[in-house]
Motif scaffolding. Structure first.
Motif, PDB file in Angstrom:
ATOM      1  N   SER A  41      66.426  56.567  22.590  1.00 39.64           N
ATOM      2  CA  SER A  41      66.850  56.493  23.994  1.00 39.64           C
ATOM      3  C   SER A  41      65.652  56.255  24.919  1.00 39.64           C
ATOM      4  CB  SER A  41      67.590  57.766  24.410  1.00 39.64           C
ATOM      5  OG  SER A  41      66.749  58.897  24.289  1.00 39.64           O
ATOM      6  N   THR A  42      64.526  56.891  24.607  1.00 36.55           N
ATOM      7  CA  THR A  42      63.314  56.681  25.428  1.00 36.55           C
ATOM      8  C   THR A  42      62.822  55.247  25.282  1.00 36.55           C
ATOM      9  OG1 THR A  42      62.677  59.006  25.247  1.00 36.55           O
ATOM     10  CG2 THR A  42      60.938  57.448  25.833  1.00 36.55           C
ATOM     11  N   LEU A  43      62.821  54.728  24.050  1.00 40.34           N
ATOM     12  CA  LEU A  43      62.399  53.338  23.825  1.00 40.34           C
ATOM     13  C   LEU A  43      63.296  52.370  24.576  1.00 40.34           C
ATOM     14  CD1 LEU A  43      61.639  53.491  19.992  1.00 40.34           C
ATOM     15  CD2 LEU A  43      59.960  53.170  21.820  1.00 40.34           C
ATOM     16  N   ARG A  45      65.072  52.991  27.274  1.00 39.66           N
ATOM     17  CA  ARG A  45      64.835  53.101  28.726  1.00 39.66           C
ATOM     18  C   ARG A  45      63.515  52.447  29.120  1.00 39.66           C
ATOM     19  NH1 ARG A  45      66.195  58.805  28.487  1.00 39.66           N
ATOM     20  NH2 ARG A  45      64.103  59.118  29.287  1.00 39.66           N
ATOM     21  N   LEU A  46      62.512  52.536  28.241  1.00 41.62           N
ATOM     22  CA  LEU A  46      61.236  51.858  28.510  1.00 41.62           C
ATOM     23  C   LEU A  46      61.436  50.348  28.599  1.00 41.62           C
ATOM     24  CD1 LEU A  46      58.500  53.527  26.252  1.00 41.62           C
ATOM     25  CD2 LEU A  46      58.372  53.184  28.713  1.00 41.62           C
ATOM     26  N   GLU A  47      62.163  49.802  27.643  1.00 40.32           N
ATOM     27  CA  GLU A  47      62.371  48.349  27.597  1.00 40.32           C
ATOM     28  C   GLU A  47      63.220  47.859  28.758  1.00 40.32           C
ATOM     29  OE1 GLU A  47      63.847  47.093  23.820  1.00 40.32           O
ATOM     30  OE2 GLU A  47      62.020  47.664  22.734  1.00 40.32           O
ATOM     31  N   SER A  48      64.138  48.697  29.234  1.00 42.27           N
ATOM     32  CA  SER A  48      65.008  48.274  30.345  1.00 42.27           C
ATOM     33  C   SER A  48      64.392  48.559  31.712  1.00 42.27           C
ATOM     34  CB  SER A  48      66.363  48.977  30.240  1.00 42.27           C
ATOM     35  OG  SER A  48      66.194  50.374  30.439  1.00 42.27           O
ATOM     36  N   GLY A  49      63.242  49.255  31.710  1.00 39.52           N
ATOM     37  CA  GLY A  49      62.587  49.566  32.981  1.00 39.52           C
ATOM     38  C   GLY A  49      63.092  50.827  33.636  1.00 39.52           C
ATOM     39  N   GLN A  50      63.990  51.545  32.976  1.00 38.99           N
ATOM     40  CA  GLN A  50      64.516  52.791  33.550  1.00 38.99           C
ATOM     41  C   GLN A  50      63.539  53.947  33.353  1.00 38.99           C
ATOM     42  OE1 GLN A  50      68.267  53.346  31.625  1.00 38.99           O
ATOM     43  NE2 GLN A  50      69.252  51.624  32.644  1.00 38.99           N
ATOM     44  N   ARG A  51      62.559  53.784  32.478  1.00 35.98           N
ATOM     45  CA  ARG A  51      61.543  54.810  32.229  1.00 35.98           C
ATOM     46  C   ARG A  51      60.173  54.201  32.468  1.00 35.98           C
ATOM     47  NH1 ARG A  51      60.882  59.517  28.719  1.00 35.98           N
ATOM     48  NH2 ARG A  51      58.739  60.161  29.132  1.00 35.98           N
ATOM     49  N   SER A  54      53.977  55.555  30.164  1.00 35.73           N
ATOM     50  CA  SER A  54      52.858  56.493  30.282  1.00 35.73           C
ATOM     51  C   SER A  54      51.946  56.278  29.087  1.00 35.73           C
ATOM     52  CB  SER A  54      53.370  57.940  30.299  1.00 35.73           C
ATOM     53  OG  SER A  54      53.934  58.266  29.037  1.00 35.73           O
ATOM     54  N   LEU A  55      50.727  56.776  29.187  1.00 38.58           N
ATOM     55  CA  LEU A  55      49.765  56.626  28.099  1.00 38.58           C
ATOM     56  C   LEU A  55      50.291  57.269  26.818  1.00 38.58           C
ATOM     57  CD1 LEU A  55      47.004  55.313  27.862  1.00 38.58           C
ATOM     58  CD2 LEU A  55      45.969  57.529  28.357  1.00 38.58           C
ATOM     59  N   GLU A  56      50.962  58.400  26.972  1.00 39.06           N
ATOM     60  CA  GLU A  56      51.509  59.124  25.824  1.00 39.06           C
ATOM     61  C   GLU A  56      52.520  58.273  25.045  1.00 39.06           C
ATOM     62  OE1 GLU A  56      53.654  63.443  25.018  1.00 39.06           O
ATOM     63  OE2 GLU A  56      53.586  62.616  27.036  1.00 39.06           O
ATOM     64  N   LEU A  57      53.251  57.399  25.756  1.00 43.02           N
ATOM     65  CA  LEU A  57      54.234  56.527  25.110  1.00 43.02           C
ATOM     66  C   LEU A  57      53.612  55.209  24.650  1.00 43.02           C
ATOM     67  CD1 LEU A  57      57.205  57.031  27.590  1.00 43.02           C
ATOM     68  CD2 LEU A  57      57.002  58.003  25.295  1.00 43.02           C
ATOM     69  N   LEU A  58      52.663  54.697  25.438  1.00 51.53           N
ATOM     70  CA  LEU A  58      52.114  53.381  25.135  1.00 51.53           C
ATOM     71  C   LEU A  58      51.140  53.373  23.959  1.00 51.53           C
ATOM     72  CD1 LEU A  58      51.550  51.985  28.736  1.00 51.53           C
ATOM     73  CD2 LEU A  58      53.353  51.361  27.121  1.00 51.53           C
ATOM     74  N   LEU A  59      50.395  54.460  23.766  1.00 53.76           N
ATOM     75  CA  LEU A  59      49.423  54.487  22.668  1.00 53.76           C
ATOM     76  C   LEU A  59      50.081  54.328  21.299  1.00 53.76           C
ATOM     77  CD1 LEU A  59      46.826  57.139  23.880  1.00 53.76           C
ATOM     78  CD2 LEU A  59      46.431  54.717  23.491  1.00 53.76           C
ATOM     79  N   PRO A  60      51.145  55.104  20.981  1.00 54.68           N
ATOM     80  CA  PRO A  60      51.774  54.883  19.666  1.00 54.68           C
ATOM     81  C   PRO A  60      52.422  53.506  19.541  1.00 54.68           C
ATOM     82  CG  PRO A  60      52.953  56.580  20.919  1.00 54.68           C
ATOM     83  CD  PRO A  60      51.716  56.277  21.664  1.00 54.68           C
ATOM     84  N   LEU A  61      52.919  52.955  20.648  1.00 56.71           N
ATOM     85  CA  LEU A  61      53.506  51.617  20.602  1.00 56.71           C
ATOM     86  C   LEU A  61      52.430  50.561  20.344  1.00 56.71           C
ATOM     87  CD1 LEU A  61      56.089  51.936  23.498  1.00 56.71           C
ATOM     88  CD2 LEU A  61      56.625  51.492  21.099  1.00 56.71           C
TER      89      LEU A  61
END
Length: 199
Positions: A41-43, A45-51, A54-61
């Motif tokens: 769900s977080t992924l 929302r990130l892709e749709s721009g709803q989230r 953050s660095l915490e999410l972008l580093l593992p990606l």
């Protein structure tokens, strides 16, 4: 109507860029979630721009996609960081290279100072100076103090105090100098030595 800040446009592009990367890799949200530990769900929302990213999410990606973080967010290119240094002859002998380009409150210089003779010629002027010895031995005369500084040692003073500095042993000495207008001091942040008692 106010324009959005420049970084807003960069952040708005992260979602579509993530979606394109995932499609190019042929990954499902479930597979990407398993690899990164980020929920589906977080992924989504990130892709749709709803989230917001953050660095915490972008580093593992960035690790999962094997791309640099700058490429992931589409960061603008950084300008040429090189400082164009032009050596200048100093009035009392030696060479000075300005390490700062702007007209800010603090100016940095690298100096190579030759032997100026044994007799100090003390001067005063407005400002505040901080010196760090890179190589050689520096003699610093500051009012009634006559000091010798070696590599790794530093000194600072109000330049309205009569002062002079030069080679302590007849050989050239290399120093870094930070000079500021009156009231501008060098701020050093350092950990206290272990076992040192508090004041």
């Amino acid at each position: 109507m106010d324009e959005p800040p420049p970084h807003r446009a960069v952040l708005d592009e992260v979602g579509p860029r993530l979606r394109r990367l995932r499609a190019r890799r042929g990954l499902t949200l479930a597979a990407l979630s398993e690899e990164t530990g980020i929920s589906k769900s977080t992924l989504s929302r990130l892709e749709s721009g709803q989230r917001r990213p953050s660095l915490e999410l972008l580093l593992p990606l960035a690790r999962a996609y094997r791309v640099a973080l700058d490429d992931l967010v589409g960061a603008p290119p950084v300008g040429d960081p090189r400082v164009r240094m032009t050596p200048r002859a100093m009035r009392h002998g030696g060479t000075s290279v300005a390490l700062t380009q702007g007209l800010g409150p603090l100016q940095a210089y690298k100096m190579v100072i030759p032997d100026r003779g044994a007799e100090p010629d003390l001067r005063t002027h407005e400002g505040y100076e901080w010196l760090y010895v890179l190589d050689g031995r520096l003699r610093l005369v500051l009012a009634e103090h006559d000091l010798v500084l070696g590599p790794g040692e530093a000194a600072e003073w109000d330049t309205r105090t009569p002062h002079w500095f030069g080679s302590a042993d007849g050989r050239p000495v290399e120093i870094l100098s930070l000079f500021g207008k009156q009231g501008e001091r060098m701020h050093v942040v350092a950990k206290p030595r272990a076992g040192r008692a508090k004041d």
